[in-house]
Design a protein around this motif. Structure first.
Motif, PDB file in Angstrom:
ATOM      1  N   PHE A 147      19.000  75.617  -4.872  1.00 20.86           N
ATOM      2  CA  PHE A 147      19.683  76.033  -3.647  1.00 20.86           C
ATOM      3  C   PHE A 147      20.919  75.205  -3.319  1.00 20.86           C
ATOM      4  O   PHE A 147      21.615  75.498  -2.344  1.00 20.86           O
ATOM      5  N   GLY A 148      21.187  74.159  -4.095  1.00 23.90           N
ATOM      6  CA  GLY A 148      22.400  73.387  -3.898  1.00 23.90           C
ATOM      7  C   GLY A 148      22.411  72.529  -2.662  1.00 23.90           C
ATOM      8  O   GLY A 148      23.483  72.094  -2.222  1.00 23.90           O
ATOM      9  N   ALA A 149      21.251  72.280  -2.085  1.00 21.94           N
ATOM     10  CA  ALA A 149      21.166  71.439  -0.885  1.00 21.94           C
ATOM     11  C   ALA A 149      19.876  70.642  -0.939  1.00 21.94           C
ATOM     12  O   ALA A 149      18.855  71.116  -1.457  1.00 21.94           O
ATOM     13  N   ARG A 150      19.940  69.431  -0.437  1.00 25.13           N
ATOM     14  CA  ARG A 150      18.767  68.563  -0.442  1.00 25.13           C
ATOM     15  C   ARG A 150      17.850  68.920   0.720  1.00 25.13           C
ATOM     16  O   ARG A 150      18.289  68.949   1.875  1.00 25.13           O
ATOM     17  N   PRO A 151      16.576  69.204   0.462  1.00 23.49           N
ATOM     18  CA  PRO A 151      15.647  69.508   1.555  1.00 23.49           C
ATOM     19  C   PRO A 151      15.368  68.253   2.385  1.00 23.49           C
ATOM     20  O   PRO A 151      15.267  67.154   1.857  1.00 23.49           O
ATOM     21  N   LEU A 152      15.245  68.442   3.688  1.00 22.28           N
ATOM     22  CA  LEU A 152      15.050  67.316   4.602  1.00 22.28           C
ATOM     23  C   LEU A 152      13.703  67.349   5.302  1.00 22.28           C
ATOM     24  O   LEU A 152      13.359  66.393   6.013  1.00 22.28           O
ATOM     25  N   VAL A 153      12.934  68.428   5.119  1.00 18.90           N
ATOM     26  CA  VAL A 153      11.623  68.525   5.761  1.00 18.90           C
ATOM     27  C   VAL A 153      10.586  68.869   4.704  1.00 18.90           C
ATOM     28  O   VAL A 153      10.833  69.669   3.795  1.00 18.90           O
ATOM     29  N   TYR A 154       9.414  68.275   4.841  1.00 17.84           N
ATOM     30  CA  TYR A 154       8.337  68.376   3.835  1.00 17.84           C
ATOM     31  C   TYR A 154       7.047  68.801   4.520  1.00 17.84           C
ATOM     32  O   TYR A 154       6.798  68.475   5.683  1.00 17.84           O
ATOM     33  N   ARG A 155       6.245  69.549   3.759  1.00 18.82           N
ATOM     34  CA  ARG A 155       4.856  69.799   4.152  1.00 18.82           C
ATOM     35  C   ARG A 155       3.973  69.674   2.923  1.00 18.82           C
ATOM     36  O   ARG A 155       4.279  70.242   1.868  1.00 18.82           O
TER      37      ARG A 155
END
Length: 350
Positions: A147-155
């Motif tokens: 997606f070309g973006a770093r994820p900032l939220v995790y589950r």
């Protein structure tokens, strides 16, 4: 701040760790989607034989939510993050400018595969810390590539957070976690106990670096003031919890259409807003947007009921003055805009 005590129970966070939402934030609600592979919920867990075909139904689902002004945060796991069609579909939906991509770890389908597949190991926090880190890092890299973006939220899938999870998240550049399911206890299955975790967002992890966004769960009924203690005691009686719910004494209601009756959900919204919860956290599993993949949406009638549930809940939220919030808005209100570059620490090894 939400630390585990002996066993796998989490202590309540210190009041000083609660997020102090700005007045301008108001009362808001968020919708996080466990965006995952299709599998047989009745069968033992397996690394193989999973599909992601239901993602093709996500644009229609997205349009229904968008009609209510509700952005989605898709918490994608490894099979979704590595499927070209799923990547293309979700990538197009992200163009709405308000929805977001986050991370969800199903360890049994996420490399490296250095553990046996079992119920105990399905809670990623039970894995050796180095292996849990490696799995989260591999998934983070896959999402960045897709997606070309770093994820900032995790589950953590199955809400399987562990003693080292938040430190790993901080090291990999995450800023929020939504693995804690308020008022739920998975210790009997080998997982964590969140019975003492409230619905209010709070700071957790090393130096409070992670904003914890618990999934909202409230007690309703005439005896709701007794809360978790009474609910735990009722669990020791044969069918005690079911009887208490039918009599209108005490029910535990999570904000999800999956196995939560509409009338109960509407009352839960009223209770949560009345108790001053500033961010109500809703969720569901992505395969529920298409019949036949989850026990909650087995056929067309179930799917129609799924959408009626959302229509009624959104109307109740509007009556209560609760507006939808995008993940970026939540993060900005909780701790200010994200750092521009250095925070995107590499998702590589230890």
């Amino acid at each position: 701040m939400g630390e585990r005590h002996s066993g796998k129970g989490y202590r309540p966070p210190a009041p000083a760790s609660f997020v102090d939402w700005p007045e301008s934030f108001g009362t808001r609600f968020a919708l996080f989607v466990d965006t995952e592979e299709e599998f047989d919920w009745r069968a033992p867990l397996s690394r193989d034989g999973h599909g992601t075909g239901h993602i093709a139904a996500m644009p229609a689902a997205h349009a229904r939510f968008a009609a209510h002004g509700v952005p989605l945060t898709w918490l994608v796991d490894y099979p979704v993050a590595t499927d070209p069609r799923a990547i293309d579909t979700l990538g197009q939906l992200l163009a709405d400018g308000r929805s977001a991509i986050g991370t969800q770890l199903h360890p049994w389908v996420n490399p490296p595969f250095d553990e046996q597949v079992s119920g105990f190991n399905s809670f990623a926090g039970n894995l050796p810390s180095a292996l849990e880190h490696a799995k989260i890092a591999a998934l983070t890299d896959a999402i960045v590539s897709a997606f070309g973006a770093r994820p900032l939220v995790y589950r953590a899938g199955r809400y399987g957070i562990g003693p080292g999870t938040l430190e790993t998240l901080a090291r990999l550049g995450y800023r929020a976690d939504s693995s804690m399911r308020s008022r739920y206890d998975y210790a009997g299955e080998g997982g964590p106990d969140f019975a003492a975790i409230p619905n209010h967002a709070f700071r957790a992890g090393p130096d409070g670096a992670i904003v914890e966004l618990p999934l909202t769960t409230v007690f309703t009924g005439a005896a709701r003031g007794a809360g978790a203690g009474l609910y735990r005691a009722l669990g020791r009686l044969p069918r005690g919890r079911g009887a208490a719910a039918r009599l209108g004494l005490l029910a535990r209601v999570a904000l999800t259409p999956e196995d939560m009756p509409l009338a109960d959900a509407l009352e839960a919204v009223r209770v949560a807003v009345g108790e001053g919860v500033r961010l109500l956290n809703f969720g569901f599993h992505s395969p529920s947007v298409e019949p036949g993949h989850t026990p909650y949406v087995r056929d067309a009638a179930d799917l129609a009921a799924f959408w009626r549930w959302w229509d009624a809940v959104f109307a109740e939220l509007a009556r209560r003055g609760a507006a939808p919030a995008a993940f970026a808005e939540i993060l900005d209100a909780a701790c200010g805009p994200a750092p521009t570059s250095a925070s995107a620490a590499g998702a590589g090894g230890l």
